[in-house]
Write an enzyme that holds these catalytic residues in place. Structure first.
Site, PDB file in Angstrom:
ATOM      1  N   GLU A 151       0.251   3.618   1.825  1.00 32.26           N
ATOM      2  CA  GLU A 151       0.387   4.055   3.232  1.00 32.26           C
ATOM      3  C   GLU A 151       1.796   3.794   3.760  1.00 32.26           C
ATOM      4  OE1 GLU A 151      -1.818   5.636   5.391  1.00 32.26           O
ATOM      5  OE2 GLU A 151      -3.075   5.929   3.632  1.00 32.26           O
ATOM      6  N   THR A 159       0.808  -1.226   0.000  1.00 30.13           N
ATOM      7  CA  THR A 159       0.000   0.000   0.000  1.00 30.13           C
ATOM      8  C   THR A 159       0.840   1.274   0.000  1.00 30.13           C
ATOM      9  OG1 THR A 159      -1.430   1.319   1.444  1.00 30.13           O
ATOM     10  CG2 THR A 159      -0.164  -0.369   2.522  1.00 30.13           C
ATOM     11  N   TYR A 186      -1.044   0.333  10.876  1.00 32.22           N
ATOM     12  CA  TYR A 186      -1.391  -0.327   9.608  1.00 32.22           C
ATOM     13  C   TYR A 186      -0.211  -0.257   8.644  1.00 32.22           C
ATOM     14  CZ  TYR A 186      -3.505  -0.706   4.920  1.00 32.22           C
ATOM     15  OH  TYR A 186      -3.782  -1.041   3.612  1.00 32.22           O
ATOM     16  N   LYS A 216       2.274  -3.227   7.180  1.00 36.23           N
ATOM     17  CA  LYS A 216       2.329  -3.493   5.733  1.00 36.23           C
ATOM     18  C   LYS A 216       3.769  -3.427   5.203  1.00 36.23           C
ATOM     19  CE  LYS A 216      -1.960  -4.165   4.117  1.00 36.23           C
ATOM     20  NZ  LYS A 216      -2.371  -5.178   3.132  1.00 36.23           N
TER      21      LYS A 216
END
Ligand code: NDP
Ligand code: GDP
Length: 337
Positions: free
Chosen positions: A127, A125, A149, A153
């Site tokens: 992010e 991602t 999160y 990841k």
């Protein structure tokens, strides 16, 4: 007939990917959790719920992973399952680490032991870029995650790279920028906006309450992005790819695009928590801001450079952000009849 296993098949991307794979003639297997409400809502919307072979599966339970990988010998495994909502990850940091970080490690190790020729896709991602170290972000941009999160990841991404390099596995990581659709989870900002404005246009009621309207995201259409996932696994060599549109838009502008599709001309007044989005014709307040939706650490700006995917996969995003906002708000408006 090729056989694929999709974790997170009940989610937005899982539903679109399953549909794509079925159209390509795959036998599609999906991992599901037994939860207390209907799990196949998105699959039913795409009319594919009867075409999938389901397996009870949880990324936190290594036995469920080993059992399915050992028994089935898939050609391709797509790991789309995750604790996927950034906002919740501060409340569930250990769980986010377990599912989003260790989860892909569990699958990779099961594949290494029982099915080393299976091709693997990891849902990484944008992010991971967090506090961005370059603009736009590409496959070589340094990661600086800003949430549990994102941190988890990053582990998922590097364990995928590591198993590729350590064991020669065909394991690819797709660094996908935000992608949305009428099937997007209702807690994500785009869908919260389109559902909220559609409700206001249909039946009135209270304004939509949001957090930071200045954040900028690179939003594409999920249907395009699942095609990119599949293309990654068709390459002779596994690799990592950014999928993005290359265009960044503020939350405020996304609201303006969605409102315009419903005939609302939204004007902005105030700043920070006093900011309001007001319908010019009626003077009604449509959007309010609350600190409740601010994040402990924000990702202010994301914009991806999809040049490598364009060059190697011949992949491009086909839906612009304005069209995406219109598609989503129209769908939410029509569903409220
Ligand atoms: P969704 O939230 O729509 O779907 C998440 C899926 O993961 C659901 O099927 C959910 O199952 C499943 N899941 C959650 N926890 C577990 C668990 N412990 N074990 C097994 N399954 C679990 O996400 P999206 O479809 O939007 O995203 C797909 C993937 O892509 C995710 O990994 C996400 O982090 C990543 N991603 C998404 C982006 C986006 O913009 N959409 C951008 C970049 C990456 P259930 O229905 O049971 O809850
Ligand atoms: P993310 O990029 O995966 O975190 O996707 P989201 O859709 O959850 O959030 C995108 C951006 O919208 C973030 O910068 C949030 O801070 C911002 N945002 C502003 N208001 C809201 C809100 O009410 N809900 C959510 N989910 N995000 C909001």
């Amino acid at each position: 007939m090729k056989r694929a296993f999709v974790t997170g098949i009940t989610g937005q991307d899982g539903a679109y990917l399953a549909k794509l794979l079925l159209e390509k003639g795959y036998e599609v297997h999906g991992g599901i959790r037994r939860i207390s409400h209907p799990i196949d809502e998105r699959l039913r919307k795409l009319r594919i719920e009867r075409d999938i072979i389901f397996h009870e599966f949880d990324l936190a339970e290594v036995n469920s992973i080993n059992r399915v990988i050992k028994a089935q010998r898939f050609d391709e495994v797509y790991n789309l399952a995750a604790q996927s909502f950034v906002g919740s990850s501060w409340d569930l940091p250990i769980y986010a680490g377990d599912v989003n970080g260790l989860g892909p490690a569990r699958i990779l190790d099961a594949l290494r032991s029982f099915s080393p020729d299976t091709r693997f896709y990891q849902a990484s991602t944008s992010e991971m870029y967090g506090l961005v170290q370059a603009v736009p972000q590409n496959e070589t941009t340094r990661f600086y995650p800003r949430s549990p999160y994102g941190v988890a990841k990053v582990y998922g991404h590097y364990i995928t790279v590591n198993y590729r390099e350590s064991f020669g596995m065909h394991a690819s990581s797709g660094i996908l920028f935000n992608h949305e659709s009428p099937l997007r989870g209702t807690e994500f900002v785009t869908r919260k906006i389109t559902l909220g404005l559609a409700r206001l246009a249909r039946s009135g009621g209270d304004p939509v309450v949001l957090g930071n309207l200045d954040a900028r995201r690179d939003w594409g259409f999920a249907g395009d992005y699942v095609e990119g996932m599949w293309l990654m696994l068709q390459q002779p060599q596994a690799d990592d790819y950014v999928l993005a549109t290359g265009v960044t838009t503020s939350i405020r502008d996304f609201i303006t695009f969605a409102g315009a599709e419903l005939g609302m001309q939204i004007e902005w007044s105030g700043e920070g928590v006093t900011e309001r989005g007001i319908d010019r014709a009626s003077g009604r307040t449509l959007i309010k801001v609350s600190e409740k939706f601010y994040r402990p650490a924000e990702v202010d700006l994301l914009v991806g450079d999809p040049a490598k995917a364009a060059r190697t996969l011949s992949w491009t995003s086909t839906v612009g952000v304005r069209e995406l906002a219109e598609m989503m708000v129209r769908s939410d408006y029509d569903e409220q009849i």
